[in-house]
Design a protein around this motif. Structure first.
Motif, PDB file in Angstrom:
ATOM      1  N   UNK A 376      -8.828  49.886 -78.790  1.00  0.00           N
ATOM      2  CA  UNK A 376      -7.428  50.201 -78.550  1.00  0.00           C
ATOM      3  C   UNK A 376      -6.544  48.971 -78.788  1.00  0.00           C
ATOM      4  N   UNK A 377      -5.262  49.184 -79.135  1.00  0.00           N
ATOM      5  CA  UNK A 377      -4.374  48.030 -79.348  1.00  0.00           C
ATOM      6  C   UNK A 377      -4.284  47.112 -78.128  1.00  0.00           C
ATOM      7  N   UNK A 378      -4.368  47.681 -76.924  1.00  0.00           N
ATOM      8  CA  UNK A 378      -4.256  46.871 -75.718  1.00  0.00           C
ATOM      9  C   UNK A 378      -5.365  45.843 -75.596  1.00  0.00           C
ATOM     10  N   UNK A 379      -6.506  46.090 -76.274  1.00  0.00           N
ATOM     11  CA  UNK A 379      -7.615  45.144 -76.215  1.00  0.00           C
ATOM     12  C   UNK A 379      -7.206  43.803 -76.827  1.00  0.00           C
ATOM     13  N   UNK A 380      -6.383  43.855 -77.881  1.00  0.00           N
ATOM     14  CA  UNK A 380      -5.890  42.606 -78.497  1.00  0.00           C
ATOM     15  C   UNK A 380      -5.090  41.799 -77.477  1.00  0.00           C
ATOM     16  N   UNK A 381      -4.252  42.482 -76.739  1.00  0.00           N
ATOM     17  CA  UNK A 381      -3.417  41.787 -75.752  1.00  0.00           C
ATOM     18  C   UNK A 381      -4.246  41.231 -74.596  1.00  0.00           C
ATOM     19  N   UNK A 382      -5.256  41.981 -74.190  1.00  0.00           N
ATOM     20  CA  UNK A 382      -6.132  41.510 -73.112  1.00  0.00           C
ATOM     21  C   UNK A 382      -6.826  40.214 -73.528  1.00  0.00           C
ATOM     22  N   UNK A 383      -7.341  40.193 -74.752  1.00  0.00           N
ATOM     23  CA  UNK A 383      -8.034  38.991 -75.222  1.00  0.00           C
ATOM     24  C   UNK A 383      -7.063  37.821 -75.375  1.00  0.00           C
TER      25      UNK A 383
END
Length: 582
Positions: A376-383
């Motif tokens: 999901x796109x949110x995974x980029x932000x989490x990392x």
């Protein structure tokens, strides 16, 4: 025979008493007064030294010694300290009446660092020795030892100067690009900053009102001084470049950089002392980096699950501070080429291994992992946020702010648009999903037993997080903050996989922390809401409820204390997205 007999008879005959002279009564009384004064003087010379010696032997302060009206005579040093402190307690705490020019005001002693040094005053009293005649006339007065902070006092007095003052224009030579511009001095009216401390110390506790006069303030550097500085230094300084010669090579400093680094400002008294700003010179001349070695601070690393210290590496830089006199001398001439030899000096790292080692970061204190769906796109932000958080160090007593540490989430920092809660709806924005990092961090803080300063759970409950013990974050309005109330440092480490994020705290373990939950109450089922919006994210809907959780602190298996957390979740609506008109 008859003659000898007659002579013997004459010697044996009684002699008539001599006639005493008649002394007038006035003379007799004067003689009596002289005899009494002589006796008193002899008595003083004999008795007073004996009494003084006995008093000195028995007590630290001689009789007849006074301070601010308090009789300290005949007391030991410790008793004199107590007596003076108790007697003046209210006076030293009371506001000080002052007059600034024509303005009456009051000054708080604590606000200006005004104190009576009782111990030093008593020491002064111990050294005082009244003479016999001073003792007869009431003794002597010893001046108290008084101290104030002149800078704080000056600032407090300036608040009452008002229209009586007129700030002077301080002289300077400034640069408009490369053109030197003169600022000429103009006298003003105000308070003499150099005298305020002495005036207050001399007047406090002795006078009803302490007077601070308003005087002329005349800058020390004159118009002629400014003109001379303009002609002899400022103008030639920017007439040509300067070549700095170091053991590692040469650096050419252009005139624009000279103008940026040459400081011809006056001090508070209006005196101009030419100087050079090494930091400004380095900023203006990036080429210095070619002849200097940057220092590297000591840092923490995590090896095999344990924190370790990577030592610092000291650097080396051009010693511009030591070379300032030579540089200023070179700038006074317009002859070219202008060259100055500058040596190198050590540039210590700001943080050393010894400093980090003293923080007590030696073991894992707590760790927590949350899961997410891969891809999901949110995974980029989490990392992205987890990487920005990794390696953060929270010193003892420091309050850590997640927003303050990672800053605003922007595309330029690598964040992408992803769903997040906005005005009760699920909207896309840069950094959507980073609340997963906030929740994971909050749980590690929770189980480490660190002090919660600011956090807020989500409006809606998400089953990927533990209820109540979770946090959302919005820049800049909603933050996650905690205070390191432990005596050791806290190191924050992070790790991510395709489906999880982990936050681990290292320091010195103090508590065994567990969580206890109460039941969910006031359950409310979600409503169904139809959205006619282009930026619409559908949801299945989740019930709302109220729940409480307890943080239980234990040591050696025994409960020490517990903290209560509670939260009311709104029901997340069942959002249904409907087509919008083209």
């Amino acid at each position: 025979m008859a003659t000898d007999l007659l002579s013997r008879l004459r010697r044996l005959a009684p002699t008539a008493p001599p006639q005493r002279p008649v002394v007038p009564p006035v003379v007799r009384r004067a003689r009596a007064r002289r005899r009494r004064r002589l006796a008193a003087t002899v008595t003083l010379l004999v008795v007073v030294p004996v009494v003084t010696a006995v008093s000195t032997y028995a007590r630290d302060v001689d009789r007849g010694v006074h301070v601010l009206g308090v009789d300290l005579g005949g007391h030991s040093r410790a008793d004199a300290v107590r007596l003076l402190r108790d007697s003046l307690r209210e006076r030293v705490a009371a506001p000080v009446a002052v007059r600034v020019g024509e303005t009456a005001a009051a000054v708080d002693p604590a606000a200006v660092g005004l104190v009576l040094d009782v111990e030093a005053t008593v020491q002064r009293a111990v050294r005082a020795t009244p003479g016999p005649f001073a003792w007869l006339h009431g003794g002597i007065t010893v001046e108290p030892v008084v101290r104030a902070d002149p800078a704080r006092l000056y600032e407090a007095l300036m608040a009452h100067l008002g229209a009586q003052g007129d700030a002077p224009v301080l002289p300077a030579v400034r640069f408009d690009r490369q053109r030197p511009v003169a600022v000429y001095p103009v006298s003003g009216r105000g308070i003499d900053r150099h005298r305020v401390g002495a005036i207050l110390e001399a007047g406090w506790l002795r006078r009803g009102t302490v007077e601070f006069p308003v005087v002329d303030l005349v800058p020390r550097s004159t118009k002629a001084d400014v003109d001379r500085l303009l002609a002899e230094l400022a103008a030639p300084a920017v007439a040509a470049p300067l070549v700095v010669v170091t053991p590692r090579g040469e650096v050419t400093v252009p005139a624009t950089a000279i103008a940026a680094a040459l400081k011809l400002e006056s001090d508070a008294d209006g005196l101009i002392q030419p100087s050079l700003d090494p930091a400004a010179l380095r900023r203006a001349v990036p080429a210095f980096a070619k002849v200097e070695v940057a220092a590297t601070d000591a840092t923490f690393t995590v090896q095999d699950g344990r924190p370790a210290v990577k030592p610092q590496v000291d650097g080396e830089q051009a010693d511009l501070a030591a070379a300032t006199p030579a540089i200023l001398a070179a700038l006074r001439t317009s002859a070219t080429p202008r060259r100055v030899e500058v040596g190198l000096t050590a540039k210590p790292a700001a943080v050393s291994a010894a400093q980090l080692g003293a923080l007590g970061v030696r073991e894992q204190v707590s760790t927590f992992t949350t899961k997410f769906v891969a891809g999901q796109p949110r995974v980029v932000n989490i990392r992205t946020m987890a990487e920005a958080l990794r390696g953060a160090l929270v010193t003892p007593g420091q309050t850590f702010s997640l927003n303050g540490h990672v800053g605003q989430r922007t595309h330029a920092k690598g964040y992408v648009d992803a769903p997040g809660i906005e005005d009760g709806k699920i909207k896309n924005s840069p950094g959507g999903g980073v609340s997963q990092v906030a929740t994971t961090l909050f749980n590690t803080v929770f189980y480490a037993g660190l002090q919660d300063v600011e956090h807020r759970p989500h409006t809606y409950y998400f089953d990927r997080y533990p209820a109540v013990i979770e946090a959302t974050i919005v820049y800049p309005s909603l933050d996650l903050r905690f205070r390191n109330d432990s005596p050791t440092g806290i190191l924050i480490d992070t790790a991510t996989t395709d489906t999880s994020v982990t936050v681990t705290l290292y320091g010195t373990r103090r508590w065994d922390v567990t969580a206890e939950y109460g039941p969910r109450t006031k359950v409310v089922q979600p409503p169904t809401t139809y959205l006619h919006e282009p930026d619409c994210n559908p949801t299945d809907g989740l019930p709302g409820f109220t729940q409480e959780a307890f943080r239980v602190f234990k040591q050696d298996g025994k409960e020490v204390r517990r903290e209560r957390f509670t939260w009311r979740y709104d029901p997340e609506p069942h959002f249904i997205c409907t087509p919008t008109s083209p």
